[in-house]
Design a protein around this motif. Structure first.
Motif, short mmCIF file in Angstrom:
data_model
loop_
_atom_site.label_atom_id
_atom_site.label_comp_id
_atom_site.label_asym_id
_atom_site.label_seq_id
_atom_site.Cartn_x
_atom_site.Cartn_y
_atom_site.Cartn_z
N ASN A 106 0.72 -1.35 0.10
CA ASN A 106 0.10 -0.08 -0.03
C ASN A 106 0.77 1.17 0.12
N SER A 127 -0.59 -6.79 0.13
CA SER A 127 -1.80 -6.60 0.92
C SER A 127 -2.68 -7.74 1.02
N HIS A 130 -8.90 -7.03 -1.58
CA HIS A 130 -10.25 -6.72 -1.40
C HIS A 130 -10.95 -7.67 -0.32
N TYR A 133 -7.50 -5.16 2.40
CA TYR A 133 -6.27 -4.48 1.90
C TYR A 133 -5.25 -4.46 2.82
N TYR A 165 -6.80 3.41 1.67
CA TYR A 165 -7.83 2.85 2.38
C TYR A 165 -7.75 3.37 3.94
#
Length: 377
Positions: A106, A127, A130, A133, A165
């Motif tokens: 990320n 990560s 979905h 993450y 996120y």
């Protein structure tokens, strides 16, 4: 195209509630706005400089850096032009061209650019994908061990809170992994330092970088670089030709308004960090209320541990399909209600933050989203 005044008028914060998470932590308090006026001239903090920005006493940059080191739990701290410059300086000091660094999946693009500009090889820690993450210490350990079997790893970089996120990573857990494997760790705190408590010593990391204009109520561009004492001689080494100048920082960094506003905002930032639990409570309320509308779902780790929230919003995308204004309807409906910060044409998903807003303002945002759905569904 003719530009008479270059459009240098901005009333966004005065006239609207701004949901842009990139900007929520950079809103200046009154003291910083005064400093912006007093030190707007380019080299205004250099009136009494003897060659070392960190030693300037009028204004008291030297005392400020001591306070900033205490605030971040660092042994030594310097201001830089931004978090990206802090990352680049550390990489340049610790690594040689062709060396390997490990970063999280990320990571901000500037982490990649800093490594690329230094000629480094990048290995990413994936990560969980979905919808969360999440980047975990265990995933970091696996990638580090695999990479160390092949090559030496000169540096690991972890994004404390990512800008997509808003996931708050387990920095202490990753630091434990890196320490056991003998790899120094740089923590990118661009979205955390100045919003929530960040302490280098308590987290066990080697370096921290922060963003004054993103999260520390400074006009910017300006960043913060903190480190353990064991790295000072390397990262803050002096030029061989200009003995007062620190080489990795190219001598002096941010001057004038960026530095002055960061200095003026520190007491305000220190106080608001102590109220982080209140900010988290408001953010979790926002998530709960928007998801209750239906067709809106928070992405990222639950429960929220940061004010930046990313929502998937199929309800708005469905409305846009038959709305006369198509994908622009959401931006326009919010703007009519004095709410900005959501990109034009964006309906499948959006990021937002209510950091620093009052409970009444948060409720108004919630009610506005609910009304938009009810009026257009």
């Amino acid at each position: 195209m003719e530009c008479d005044d270059y459009g240098l008028t901005r009333k966004l914060e005065r006239d609207n509630l701004n949901l842009n998470p990139l900007q929520r932590g950079g809103v200046l308090p009154a003291a910083a706005r005064k400093a912006l006026y007093e030190f707007g001239d380019g080299y205004s903090v250099c009136d009494y400089c003897d060659g070392r920005l960190d030693k300037v006493t009028r204004p008291a940059v030297n005392c400020f850096l001591d306070d900033l080191a205490e605030f971040t739990g660092s042994d030594a701290v310097r201001t830089v032009h931004g978090a990206r410059e802090g990352k680049f300086a550390v990489m340049h000091a610790l690594c040689d061209r062709g060396d390997t660094v490990v970063v999280d999946g990320n990571a901000h693009y500037t982490t990649h650019l800093a490594a690329e500009r230094n000629g480094l090889e990048i290995v990413e820690v994936p990560s969980s994908g979905h919808p969360t993450y999440e980047v975990t210490p265990e995933a970091y350990r696996e990638v580090l061990e695999e990479t160390l079997d092949r090559v030496e790893v000169k540096l690991a970089v972890l994004t404390h809170v990512d800008g997509n996120y808003g996931n708050l990573t387990d920095a202490r857990g990753v630091a434990d992994v890196c320490r056991k494997l003998g790899v120094p760790l740089l923590l990118n705190c661009a979205y955390s330092m100045g919003r929530l408590p960040v302490n280098l010593r308590e987290l066990g990391v080697d370096f921290v970088v922060g963003s004054g204009h993103k999260s520390m109520a400074a006009s910017g561009p300006i960043g913060v670089l903190g480190m353990r004492s064991e790295w000072e001689d390397l990262v803050l080494r002096r030029s061989g030709r200009h003995e007062k100048k620190e080489l990795e920082l190219l001598g002096c960094t941010s001057r004038g308004a960026p530095l002055a506003t960061l200095m003026a905002s520190l007491p305000y930032v220190r106080e608001r960090v102590s109220r982080w639990d209140e900010e988290l409570k408001k953010t979790r309320y926002l998530v709960s209320e928007l998801e209750d509308i239906g067709g809106i779902e928070q992405l990222g780790v639950r429960p929220k541990e940061h004010d930046l929230v990313r929502f998937e919003t199929p309800v708005f995308h469905e409305i846009a399909a038959s709305h006369p204004r198509k994908g622009f309807f959401l931006y326009e409906e919010l703007k009519k209600r004095g709410i900005v910060g959501i990109r034009r044409g964006q309906t499948k998903w959006f990021k937002c933050s209510i950091y620093g807003m009052t409970e009444e303002q948060v409720q108004y945002v919630v009610d506005s989203f609910r009304d938009i759905v009810e009026e257009n569904r």
